[in-house]
Motif scaffolding. Structure first.
Motif, PDB file in Angstrom:
ATOM      1  N   MET A  16       0.890  -1.237  -0.062  1.00 51.67           N
ATOM      2  CA  MET A  16       0.039   0.124   0.134  1.00 51.67           C
ATOM      3  C   MET A  16       0.881   1.251  -0.089  1.00 51.67           C
ATOM      4  O   MET A  16       1.880   1.211   0.634  1.00 51.67           O
ATOM      5  CB  MET A  16      -0.899  -0.118   1.182  1.00 51.67           C
ATOM      6  CG  MET A  16      -1.802  -1.078   1.359  1.00 51.67           C
ATOM      7  SD  MET A  16      -2.692  -1.274   2.705  1.00 51.67           S
ATOM      8  CE  MET A  16      -3.753   0.149   2.947  1.00 51.67           C
ATOM      9  N   ASP A  17       0.479   2.358  -0.706  1.00 55.25           N
ATOM     10  CA  ASP A  17       1.184   3.764  -0.623  1.00 55.25           C
ATOM     11  C   ASP A  17       1.149   4.079   0.620  1.00 55.25           C
ATOM     12  O   ASP A  17       0.377   3.858   1.440  1.00 55.25           O
ATOM     13  CB  ASP A  17       0.930   4.364  -1.844  1.00 55.25           C
ATOM     14  CG  ASP A  17      -0.718   4.753  -1.584  1.00 55.25           C
ATOM     15  OD1 ASP A  17      -0.997   5.265  -0.902  1.00 55.25           O
ATOM     16  OD2 ASP A  17      -1.401   4.850  -3.023  1.00 55.25           O
ATOM     17  N   GLN A  18       1.948   5.317   1.036  1.00 60.85           N
ATOM     18  CA  GLN A  18       1.615   5.718   2.171  1.00 60.85           C
ATOM     19  C   GLN A  18       0.634   6.482   2.606  1.00 60.85           C
ATOM     20  O   GLN A  18      -0.070   6.259   3.959  1.00 60.85           O
ATOM     21  CB  GLN A  18       2.735   7.053   2.594  1.00 60.85           C
ATOM     22  CG  GLN A  18       3.220   7.325   4.050  1.00 60.85           C
ATOM     23  CD  GLN A  18       3.600   6.176   5.016  1.00 60.85           C
ATOM     24  OE1 GLN A  18       4.447   5.319   4.220  1.00 60.85           O
ATOM     25  NE2 GLN A  18       3.109   6.133   5.805  1.00 60.85           N
ATOM     26  N   SER A  19      -0.121   7.182   1.551  1.00 63.26           N
ATOM     27  CA  SER A  19      -1.494   7.829   2.048  1.00 63.26           C
ATOM     28  C   SER A  19      -2.455   6.922   2.253  1.00 63.26           C
ATOM     29  O   SER A  19      -3.299   7.058   3.385  1.00 63.26           O
ATOM     30  CB  SER A  19      -1.669   8.754   0.999  1.00 63.26           C
ATOM     31  OG  SER A  19      -2.020   8.000  -0.193  1.00 63.26           O
ATOM     32  N   SER A  20      -2.401   5.721   1.523  1.00 62.93           N
ATOM     33  CA  SER A  20      -3.564   4.501   1.938  1.00 62.93           C
ATOM     34  C   SER A  20      -2.986   3.938   3.268  1.00 62.93           C
ATOM     35  O   SER A  20      -4.387   3.816   3.715  1.00 62.93           O
ATOM     36  CB  SER A  20      -3.484   3.495   0.713  1.00 62.93           C
ATOM     37  OG  SER A  20      -3.831   4.115  -0.460  1.00 62.93           O
ATOM     38  N   ARG A  21      -2.069   3.688   3.646  1.00 56.82           N
ATOM     39  CA  ARG A  21      -1.654   3.283   4.906  1.00 56.82           C
ATOM     40  C   ARG A  21      -2.188   4.154   6.132  1.00 56.82           C
ATOM     41  O   ARG A  21      -2.619   3.669   6.986  1.00 56.82           O
ATOM     42  CB  ARG A  21      -0.280   2.801   5.180  1.00 56.82           C
ATOM     43  CG  ARG A  21       0.159   1.562   4.274  1.00 56.82           C
ATOM     44  CD  ARG A  21       1.457   1.555   3.793  1.00 56.82           C
ATOM     45  NE  ARG A  21       2.549   1.331   4.954  1.00 56.82           N
ATOM     46  CZ  ARG A  21       3.763   1.163   5.023  1.00 56.82           C
ATOM     47  NH1 ARG A  21       4.336   1.337   3.439  1.00 56.82           N
ATOM     48  NH2 ARG A  21       4.608   0.915   6.015  1.00 56.82           N
ATOM     49  N   ASN A  22      -1.909   5.306   5.588  1.00 57.10           N
ATOM     50  CA  ASN A  22      -2.190   6.324   6.835  1.00 57.10           C
ATOM     51  C   ASN A  22      -3.918   6.465   6.987  1.00 57.10           C
ATOM     52  O   ASN A  22      -4.180   6.578   8.084  1.00 57.10           O
ATOM     53  CB  ASN A  22      -1.691   7.914   6.479  1.00 57.10           C
ATOM     54  CG  ASN A  22      -0.191   7.965   6.446  1.00 57.10           C
ATOM     55  OD1 ASN A  22       0.353   7.129   7.197  1.00 57.10           O
ATOM     56  ND2 ASN A  22       0.431   8.724   5.954  1.00 57.10           N
ATOM     57  N   ALA A  23      -4.440   6.483   5.968  1.00 54.37           N
ATOM     58  CA  ALA A  23      -6.040   6.433   5.837  1.00 54.37           C
ATOM     59  C   ALA A  23      -6.490   5.301   6.673  1.00 54.37           C
ATOM     60  O   ALA A  23      -7.311   5.494   7.488  1.00 54.37           O
ATOM     61  CB  ALA A  23      -6.498   6.449   4.502  1.00 54.37           C
ATOM     62  N   GLU A  24      -5.728   4.065   6.299  1.00 50.72           N
ATOM     63  CA  GLU A  24      -6.642   2.843   6.982  1.00 50.72           C
ATOM     64  C   GLU A  24      -6.248   2.839   8.521  1.00 50.72           C
ATOM     65  O   GLU A  24      -7.158   2.464   9.407  1.00 50.72           O
ATOM     66  CB  GLU A  24      -6.010   1.626   6.167  1.00 50.72           C
ATOM     67  CG  GLU A  24      -6.697   0.343   6.543  1.00 50.72           C
ATOM     68  CD  GLU A  24      -7.875   0.139   5.653  1.00 50.72           C
ATOM     69  OE1 GLU A  24      -8.309  -0.961   5.593  1.00 50.72           O
ATOM     70  OE2 GLU A  24      -8.374   1.224   5.104  1.00 50.72           O
ATOM     71  N   LEU A  25      -4.933   3.246   8.992  1.00 50.09           N
ATOM     72  CA  LEU A  25      -4.832   3.547  10.444  1.00 50.09           C
ATOM     73  C   LEU A  25      -5.819   4.306  10.737  1.00 50.09           C
ATOM     74  O   LEU A  25      -6.317   4.217  12.125  1.00 50.09           O
ATOM     75  CB  LEU A  25      -3.315   4.082  10.418  1.00 50.09           C
ATOM     76  CG  LEU A  25      -2.122   2.941  10.094  1.00 50.09           C
ATOM     77  CD1 LEU A  25      -0.739   3.484  10.121  1.00 50.09           C
ATOM     78  CD2 LEU A  25      -2.387   1.692  10.991  1.00 50.09           C
TER      79      LEU A  25
END
Length: 482
Positions: A276-285
């Motif tokens: 996952m790209d960084q923005s997607s990881r941040n959003a899921e967290l």
């Protein structure tokens, strides 16, 4: 002892007080004074000890005097993952509120243009992952001959991820007469060799047993077959009436498939992994933190990077191949004085891996039978976690690994798999699991069980072991949005 006794400036003490802390943790009390005296440090500290603040706080005071020059950072902090780097940056922003220090964050998953612009303006603190740093260095975008303070954080994790050659290369490009701080949860021979080569007469600090596990966590292992593992997980989640849980898998493909399977079974689940790209990881967290989802399936990219309050359960869907990862995984629950529960699924092929976990933690983890009432924390800690010698009675076949493949080789394969991009998978490959799926009530995510009020914090905890999943800091907003 309080922070005022450690020699920190009044401006920095005000920032610490404003953050709600007054008493340093042991690693902070022992590390901050020698760092301020410009000594090299080897700090052995496990997750949750306040390690990041032990170098962030004195660095702020050291860097308060001096001026940054274009493309020549004055200090460098190396972190193994994006999450760890981002959280250290968040710590600098919080505790450096009363100082005028500039900072740049060099991590993958975001566009390089804004990072280069920040370097061209000059930065006091550069926080970077080795890969992105070497990329910019080779492009001629950064000079390291003006960096007089180096921090190598999570050195044992760096070793696991294969970054030691990069770190050695970076160290040779820094001034020989510099201050170096090295922090690690353990001290394997390659890390000791690194310290011997690049640190000068370091002060050695060890605040606790490297791999001791949290006594606030009731730990259990569940014997399962490989085919029955998913159904066993579903049954256990329902039986435990989970409010919030993190489920760890060894491979990214397993993370994706398991998250899809749980959603089909009616659970509110999300996923986070290295593809996952960084923005997607941040959003899921953030969704997990906001309780939009209450189950998060994760690979070990998140094991040392999650800091979420009130996680009631951790499930090791796969027994970790590296025993240190077990300690960091289960450390996502039982935080800030609360209790938690951790369940590890053990297949016949996991005999060697679970043996290594129990050897490291010096505990024989009690077995849990599905359908039985799980023992309370006190019973598990006092009555069932027997000392290591009991392991000698195990059957020899429990020590075998699949196809003769040992835990080290499997760990290397997982590290390679978790670092390299993979094609996304389409439909769930196991049609049999679709036919077996049945309607199920959702785990209670809208109204989780009441939890006790947070215990008073005595020292900065934001560092923990790299977890950054809070609001996007102001300095990152433009970068992550691009």
């Amino acid at each position: 002892m309080n922070f005022a006794d450690l020699g920190l400036s009044d401006e920095l003490l005000k920032s610490v007080t404003d953050a709600g802390y007054d008493t340093p943790t042991p690693i902070q009390a022992q590390a901050i004074p020698p760092v301020l005296m410009m000594k090299d440090i080897i700090g052995i500290a496990q997750t949750g000890t306040g390690k990041t603040a032990s170098f962030v706080l004195p660095m702020i005071d050291i860097l308060a005097h001096g001026r940054a020059r274009a493309r020549m950072p004055r200090s460098l902090i190396l972190e193994p993952t994006r999450e760890l780097a981002a959280q250290v940056a968040e710590n600098f922003e919080k505790y450096g509120a009363n100082h005028k220090l500039s900072m740049a964050l060099l991590i993958g998953g975001v566009q390089m243009g804004d990072q280069v612009k920040a370097l061209e303006r000059g930065v006091d603190v550069l926080i970077a992952t080795p890969g992105r740093l070497m990329d910019l260095f080779e492009r001629g975008k950064i000079l390291l001959n003006g960096c007089n303070l180096l921090v190598i954080d999570e050195a044992d994790r760096m070793l696991d991820m294969g970054f030691i050659p990069d770190i050695e290369n970076i160290c040779t490009k820094l001034p020989a007469n510099r201050q170096t701080l090295l922090f690690s949860a353990t001290m394997p021979p390659p890390i000791k060799k690194l310290a011997d080569r690049f640190l000068s007469n370091p002060k050695y600090i060890e605040v606790s047993r490297p791999a001791s596990s949290n006594l606030n966590i009731a730990q259990f292992k569940v014997r399962v077959s490989s085919r029955g593992k998913r159904q066993a997980l579903v049954d256990l989640i329902r039986q435990e009436e989970v409010s919030t849980a993190i489920i760890f898998c060894n491979r990214k493909t397993t993370v994706r498939e398991l998250a899809k399977s749980l959603k089909r079974d009616g659970f509110s689940a999300g996923e986070i992994h290295g593809d996952m790209d960084q923005s997607s990881r941040n959003a899921e967290l953030q969704r997990f933190k906001d309780r939009a989802i209450n189950i998060l399936v994760a690979s070990d990219v998140a094991a040392r990077g999650l800091d979420v309050k009130d996680v009631s359960h951790v499930f090791n869907y796969d027994t970790p191949w590296h025993p240190d990862d077990y300690v960091h995984r289960i450390g996502r629950t039982g935080r800030a004085g609360r209790t938690g529960r951790a369940f590890t699924f053990v297949t016949p092929e996991d005999g060697e891996a679970i043996d290594n976990v129990e050897k490291l933690t010096k505990l024989v983890i009690p077995e849990f039978t599905l359908g039985a009432a799980a023992p309370e924390l006190a019973d598990a800690a006092e009555g069932e976690q027997r000392e290591e010698p009991a392991r000698a009675e195990r059957r020899p076949e429990q020590r075998r690994t699949r196809g003769g493949r040992n835990s080290s080789s499997r760990r290397e394969a997982a590290a390679q798999e978790d670092q390299s991009p993979q094609p996304s998978h389409g439909e769930e490959p196991a049609a049999r699991e679709r036919s077996e799926a049945r309607p199920a009530r959702r785990v209670r995510s809208e109204a989780p069980r009441p939890t006790p009020a947070p215990a008073p914090r005595s020292a900065p905890e934001g560092d923990d072991d790299g977890g950054w999943n809070g609001p996007v800091p102001d300095f990152l907003r433009g970068t992550l949005a691009s």
